[in-house]
Design a protein around this motif. Structure first.
Motif, PDB file in Angstrom:
ATOM      1  N   MET A  43      61.512  46.893  15.416  1.00  0.00           N
ATOM      2  CA  MET A  43      60.566  47.732  16.155  1.00  0.00           C
ATOM      3  C   MET A  43      61.290  48.678  17.116  1.00  0.00           C
ATOM      4  N   GLY A  44      62.484  48.295  17.564  1.00  0.00           N
ATOM      5  CA  GLY A  44      63.285  49.136  18.441  1.00  0.00           C
ATOM      6  C   GLY A  44      63.772  50.409  17.774  1.00  0.00           C
ATOM      7  N   GLN A  45      63.620  50.496  16.459  1.00  0.00           N
ATOM      8  CA  GLN A  45      64.004  51.707  15.734  1.00  0.00           C
ATOM      9  C   GLN A  45      63.006  52.841  15.963  1.00  0.00           C
ATOM     10  N   PHE A  46      61.858  52.506  16.550  1.00  0.00           N
ATOM     11  CA  PHE A  46      60.836  53.512  16.839  1.00  0.00           C
ATOM     12  C   PHE A  46      61.005  53.963  18.282  1.00  0.00           C
ATOM     13  N   ALA A  47      61.392  55.211  18.481  1.00  0.00           N
ATOM     14  CA  ALA A  47      61.555  55.752  19.836  1.00  0.00           C
ATOM     15  C   ALA A  47      60.185  55.911  20.490  1.00  0.00           C
ATOM     16  N   THR A  48      60.085  55.508  21.746  1.00  0.00           N
ATOM     17  CA  THR A  48      58.826  55.631  22.480  1.00  0.00           C
ATOM     18  C   THR A  48      59.067  56.294  23.820  1.00  0.00           C
ATOM     19  N   GLY A  49      58.007  56.850  24.361  1.00  0.00           N
ATOM     20  CA  GLY A  49      58.045  57.310  25.735  1.00  0.00           C
ATOM     21  C   GLY A  49      57.950  56.098  26.649  1.00  0.00           C
ATOM     22  N   VAL A  50      58.136  56.326  27.933  1.00  0.00           N
ATOM     23  CA  VAL A  50      58.079  55.237  28.917  1.00  0.00           C
ATOM     24  C   VAL A  50      57.003  55.573  29.945  1.00  0.00           C
ATOM     25  N   THR A  51      56.179  54.593  30.238  1.00  0.00           N
ATOM     26  CA  THR A  51      55.114  54.778  31.225  1.00  0.00           C
ATOM     27  C   THR A  51      55.197  53.694  32.294  1.00  0.00           C
ATOM     28  N   VAL A  52      54.555  53.971  33.406  1.00  0.00           N
ATOM     29  CA  VAL A  52      54.267  52.935  34.394  1.00  0.00           C
ATOM     30  C   VAL A  52      52.748  52.883  34.502  1.00  0.00           C
ATOM     31  N   ILE A  53      52.203  51.705  34.248  1.00  0.00           N
ATOM     32  CA  ILE A  53      50.763  51.482  34.347  1.00  0.00           C
ATOM     33  C   ILE A  53      50.483  50.991  35.762  1.00  0.00           C
ATOM     34  N   THR A  54      49.594  51.671  36.466  1.00  0.00           N
ATOM     35  CA  THR A  54      49.250  51.256  37.826  1.00  0.00           C
ATOM     36  C   THR A  54      47.789  50.837  37.900  1.00  0.00           C
ATOM     37  N   THR A  55      47.520  49.946  38.834  1.00  0.00           N
ATOM     38  CA  THR A  55      46.169  49.473  39.098  1.00  0.00           C
ATOM     39  C   THR A  55      46.137  48.949  40.527  1.00  0.00           C
ATOM     40  N   LEU A  56      45.112  48.210  40.879  1.00  0.00           N
ATOM     41  CA  LEU A  56      44.983  47.605  42.207  1.00  0.00           C
ATOM     42  C   LEU A  56      44.726  46.123  42.058  1.00  0.00           C
ATOM     43  N   ASP A  57      45.216  45.343  43.028  1.00  0.00           N
ATOM     44  CA  ASP A  57      44.888  43.927  43.011  1.00  0.00           C
ATOM     45  C   ASP A  57      43.527  43.724  43.674  1.00  0.00           C
ATOM     46  N   HIS A  58      43.079  42.474  43.764  1.00  0.00           N
ATOM     47  CA  HIS A  58      41.745  42.165  44.297  1.00  0.00           C
ATOM     48  C   HIS A  58      41.589  42.519  45.776  1.00  0.00           C
ATOM     49  N   GLU A  59      42.723  42.759  46.477  1.00  0.00           N
ATOM     50  CA  GLU A  59      42.669  43.163  47.881  1.00  0.00           C
ATOM     51  C   GLU A  59      42.868  44.660  48.058  1.00  0.00           C
ATOM     52  N   GLY A  60      43.007  45.385  46.950  1.00  0.00           N
ATOM     53  CA  GLY A  60      43.185  46.829  47.015  1.00  0.00           C
ATOM     54  C   GLY A  60      44.627  47.286  47.136  1.00  0.00           C
ATOM     55  N   ASN A  61      45.570  46.357  46.984  1.00  0.00           N
ATOM     56  CA  ASN A  61      46.987  46.717  47.033  1.00  0.00           C
ATOM     57  C   ASN A  61      47.427  47.271  45.686  1.00  0.00           C
ATOM     58  N   PRO A  62      48.341  48.251  45.700  1.00  0.00           N
ATOM     59  CA  PRO A  62      48.793  48.831  44.436  1.00  0.00           C
ATOM     60  C   PRO A  62      49.669  47.873  43.639  1.00  0.00           C
ATOM     61  N   LEU A  63      49.475  47.879  42.319  1.00  0.00           N
ATOM     62  CA  LEU A  63      50.288  47.098  41.391  1.00  0.00           C
ATOM     63  C   LEU A  63      50.739  48.028  40.269  1.00  0.00           C
ATOM     64  N   GLY A  64      51.874  47.703  39.666  1.00  0.00           N
ATOM     65  CA  GLY A  64      52.328  48.515  38.551  1.00  0.00           C
ATOM     66  C   GLY A  64      53.290  47.760  37.667  1.00  0.00           C
ATOM     67  N   MET A  65      53.438  48.261  36.444  1.00  0.00           N
ATOM     68  CA  MET A  65      54.367  47.667  35.489  1.00  0.00           C
ATOM     69  C   MET A  65      54.823  48.736  34.504  1.00  0.00           C
ATOM     70  N   THR A  66      56.054  48.622  34.083  1.00  0.00           N
ATOM     71  CA  THR A  66      56.588  49.526  33.075  1.00  0.00           C
ATOM     72  C   THR A  66      56.073  49.099  31.707  1.00  0.00           C
ATOM     73  N   ALA A  67      55.720  50.092  30.888  1.00  0.00           N
ATOM     74  CA  ALA A  67      55.221  49.794  29.542  1.00  0.00           C
ATOM     75  C   ALA A  67      55.549  50.945  28.595  1.00  0.00           C
ATOM     76  N   ASN A  68      55.878  50.588  27.368  1.00  0.00           N
ATOM     77  CA  ASN A  68      56.025  51.629  26.358  1.00  0.00           C
ATOM     78  C   ASN A  68      55.008  51.437  25.231  1.00  0.00           C
ATOM     79  N   ALA A  69      54.178  50.408  25.333  1.00  0.00           N
ATOM     80  CA  ALA A  69      53.125  50.173  24.350  1.00  0.00           C
ATOM     81  C   ALA A  69      51.875  50.919  24.797  1.00  0.00           C
ATOM     82  N   PHE A  70      51.879  52.224  24.538  1.00  0.00           N
ATOM     83  CA  PHE A  70      50.820  53.136  24.959  1.00  0.00           C
ATOM     84  C   PHE A  70      50.646  54.179  23.869  1.00  0.00           C
TER      85      PHE A  70
END
Length: 162
Positions: free
Chosen positions: A10-37
């Motif tokens: 699967m690494g033979q497929f070049a992908t872009g890179v994203t950071v997915i952001t959201t908020l936790d239950h207290e309204g604090n920012p959360l994020g994670m790197t993802a290329n499955a988009f």
């Protein structure tokens, strides 16, 4: 099938890179790197992200019901690495961002960012597939190239094609 053989294949497929952001239950920012988009639909405007079931961010993503896909520029490898680490809102330490239309953190300096509301969640093996309807696009009008992930490492369009 051997998981490492699968991963390398699967690494033979070049992908872009994203950071997915959201908020936790207290309204604090959360994020994670993802290329499955990927883009999913033009009408309605939809994308999808795939999130590992073991991700600490997954529960908050599902609870919040919204996420922002920040598509990284080639100069943002350090941002990708910062958000790929384990942890919570401390990933935002030193990260430049602003609050978008849906209240989500939008990273600065990205090629573009798309705020989405979750329209559905599907099973996908060890991942969940989160369908998101686009509600706001943030584009900086930059002519920068994307950050690319290929064969297990960061690269650029120029070196990926070499």
């Amino acid at each position: 099938m051997d998981p490492m053989v699968w991963r390398n294949t699967m690494g033979q497929f070049a992908t872009g890179v994203t950071v997915i952001t959201t908020l936790d239950h207290e309204g604090n920012p959360l994020g994670m790197t993802a290329n499955a988009f990927t883009s999913l639909s033009l009408d309605p405007p939809m994308v999808l992200i795939c999130v590992d079931r073991k991700s600490a961010t997954l529960a908050e993503l599902t609870a919040t019901g919204k996420y922002c896909v920040n598509i990284l520029a080639e100069s943002q490898e350090s941002v990708s690495r910062q958000f790929a680490k384990k942890g919570g809102s401390e990933k935002f330490s030193g990260a430049a961002y602003y609050t978008g239309k849906t209240g989500l953190p939008v990273l600065e300096g990205c090629l573009t960012s798309v705020e989405c509301e979750v329209e559905g969640v599907l099973e996908g093996g060890d991942h969940l597939i989160m369908l998101g309807r686009g509600v706001k696009i943030h584009s900086n009008g930059s002519e920068a190239e994307p950050l690319v992930f290929y064969r297990g490492k960061y690269t650029t369009l120029e070196t990926a094609g070499a």
